[in-house]
Enzyme design. Structure first.
Site, PDB file in Angstrom:
ATOM      1  CG  HIS A 197     -14.145   1.738  -3.911  1.00  0.00           C
ATOM      2  ND1 HIS A 197     -13.000   1.651  -3.285  1.00  0.00           N
ATOM      3  CD2 HIS A 197     -14.097   2.812  -4.518  1.00  0.00           C
ATOM      4  CE1 HIS A 197     -12.326   2.952  -3.467  1.00  0.00           C
ATOM      5  NE2 HIS A 197     -13.084   3.711  -4.179  1.00  0.00           N
ATOM      6  N   GLY A 228     -12.199   9.658  -7.036  1.00  0.00           N
ATOM      7  CA  GLY A 228     -11.733   9.611  -8.421  1.00  0.00           C
ATOM      8  C   GLY A 228     -10.371   8.963  -8.505  1.00  0.00           C
ATOM      9  CG  ASN A 229      -6.872  10.956  -6.767  1.00  0.00           C
ATOM     10  OD1 ASN A 229      -7.244  12.145  -6.505  1.00  0.00           O
ATOM     11  ND2 ASN A 229      -6.064  11.063  -7.781  1.00  0.00           N
ATOM     12  CB  SER A 230     -10.668   5.153  -5.709  1.00  0.00           C
ATOM     13  OG  SER A 230     -11.160   5.601  -4.671  1.00  0.00           O
ATOM     14  CG  ASP A 280     -11.241  -1.059  -2.325  1.00  0.00           C
ATOM     15  OD1 ASP A 280     -11.850  -1.463  -3.228  1.00  0.00           O
ATOM     16  OD2 ASP A 280     -11.250   0.286  -2.117  1.00  0.00           O
ATOM     17  CG  LEU A 322      -7.277 -21.466  11.121  1.00  0.00           C
ATOM     18  CD1 LEU A 322      -6.652 -22.635  10.615  1.00  0.00           C
ATOM     19  CD2 LEU A 322      -6.489 -20.708  12.148  1.00  0.00           C
ATOM     20  N   GLY A 323     -10.627 -20.376   9.534  1.00  0.00           N
ATOM     21  CA  GLY A 323     -12.291 -20.389   9.604  1.00  0.00           C
ATOM     22  C   GLY A 323     -12.198 -20.360  11.127  1.00  0.00           C
ATOM     23  CB  VAL A 324     -10.916 -19.039  14.025  1.00  0.00           C
ATOM     24  CG1 VAL A 324     -10.859 -20.483  14.253  1.00  0.00           C
ATOM     25  CG2 VAL A 324      -9.738 -18.369  13.545  1.00  0.00           C
TER      26      VAL A 324
END
Length: 302
Positions: free
Chosen positions: A26, A147-149, A57, A201-203
């Site tokens: 982000h 700002g710490n992100s 993230d 996997l697709g579920v």
């Protein structure tokens, strides 16, 4: 003409001497923005975003270690100083940690101290247009501010054990960090493939607990119930490894390679710790029968 303005600030840390940096997705989400890294000695470098993690993230960016002609400042050494990536799999509640970051986008290199307040937390974090579900993150009471992100969460040996990612607004020192083991994977993927790779996997599914079991009259107390998403997306994605393996809506995946699926070991965790091309054995309850199905994991596109 064009006027450039600073619209945000975050933190990152250098993991390779050639200028490879880990931060939060982000922090560098805007693909139209340009990004500048200011190192602790005040030198400035133009940064290139190499990869944004499609599911977490995290992002990997890069600066040139031998100086950047686009801005002032350079380092005389051929390589940048790097952090040591520690072990996030054996943390203990109560152990001391240190957070470093660009607090409020104004106070660079701010340091705060706290403890590991909790482990394996699951939260939904929101930042502007981005909202993500963060699974099994580290909770800490070390002061983390906007700002710490993307900054490091360190143990007392100075090793990075987490990437600061989120806070609870209005709370007192309730912050969260992504375990560094996931950043190690991101760096490895970028170095080997130029992108961050995930098997899928697709579920769509919900973890079976007492409430889900009662509401759906299920015959088991654990597993992953394959069901449509909240937005109405199909339970089994067309053409996915799950579809090719024969999984159906209403099936309950009980085990992956012999390990039970539960709140403590989710289906997403079981799949994401594998590699693209791996074959997994799924123990599935369908009606009154138990089935063993094989699925070959494929790469998930962002």
């Amino acid at each position: 003409g064009v006027e450039r303005r600073q619209v945000g600030a975050g933190t990152g840390f250098i993991v390779k001497g050639d200028g490879l940096i880990i931060t939060n997705k982000h922090v560098v989400l805007d693909e139209d923005a340009s990004y500048t890294v200011i190192t602790s000695d005040g030198a400035k470098y133009t940064a290139k975003v190499l990869a944004r993690d499609p599911f977490q993230d995290l992002a990997v960016i890069k600066i040139e270690a031998n100086g950047d002609p686009a801005m002032h400042g350079s380092l005389s050494s051929p390589g940048l100083p790097t952090v040591v990536l520690g072990d996030s799999d054996n943390l203990e509640i109560g152990q001391t940690v240190v957070a470093i970051g660009n607090a409020l986008g104004q106070f660079s290199n701010s340091v705060s101290k706290g403890i590991v307040s909790g482990l394996s937390r699951s939260i939904t974090a929101s930042s502007g247009v981005l909202s993500e579900r963060l699974e099994k993150v580290i909770q800490t009471d070390a002061a983390i501010n906007p700002g710490n992100s993307g900054g490091p969460l360190l143990n007392l040996r100075g090793e990075v054990i987490g990437i600061n990612a989120a806070i609870v607004s209005g709370a007192q020192n309730v912050g969260f960090a992504i375990p560094v083991s996931r950043a190690k994977k991101a760096v490895r993927d970028v170095e080997l493939h130029g992108r961050i790779i995930y098997p899928y996997l697709g579920v769509h599914y919900v973890i079976v607990n007492e409430e889900v079991r009662t509401a759906n009259n299920l015959p088991v107390e654990y597993g992953a119930l394959i069901a449509k998403s909240d937005t109405g997306e199909p339970a089994v994605l067309n053409g996915s490894p799950a579809a090719k393996a024969g999984l159906k809506e209403g099936d309950i995946i009980l085990e992956v390679d012999g390990r039970k699926i539960s709140d403590n070991y989710t289906l997403a965790e079981a799949i994401q710790t594998r590699n693209v091309g791996d074959k997994v054995i799924l123990k599935v309850r369908r009606g009154d029968a138990d089935l063993n199905l094989e699925a070959i994991l494929e790469e998930k596109s962002s």
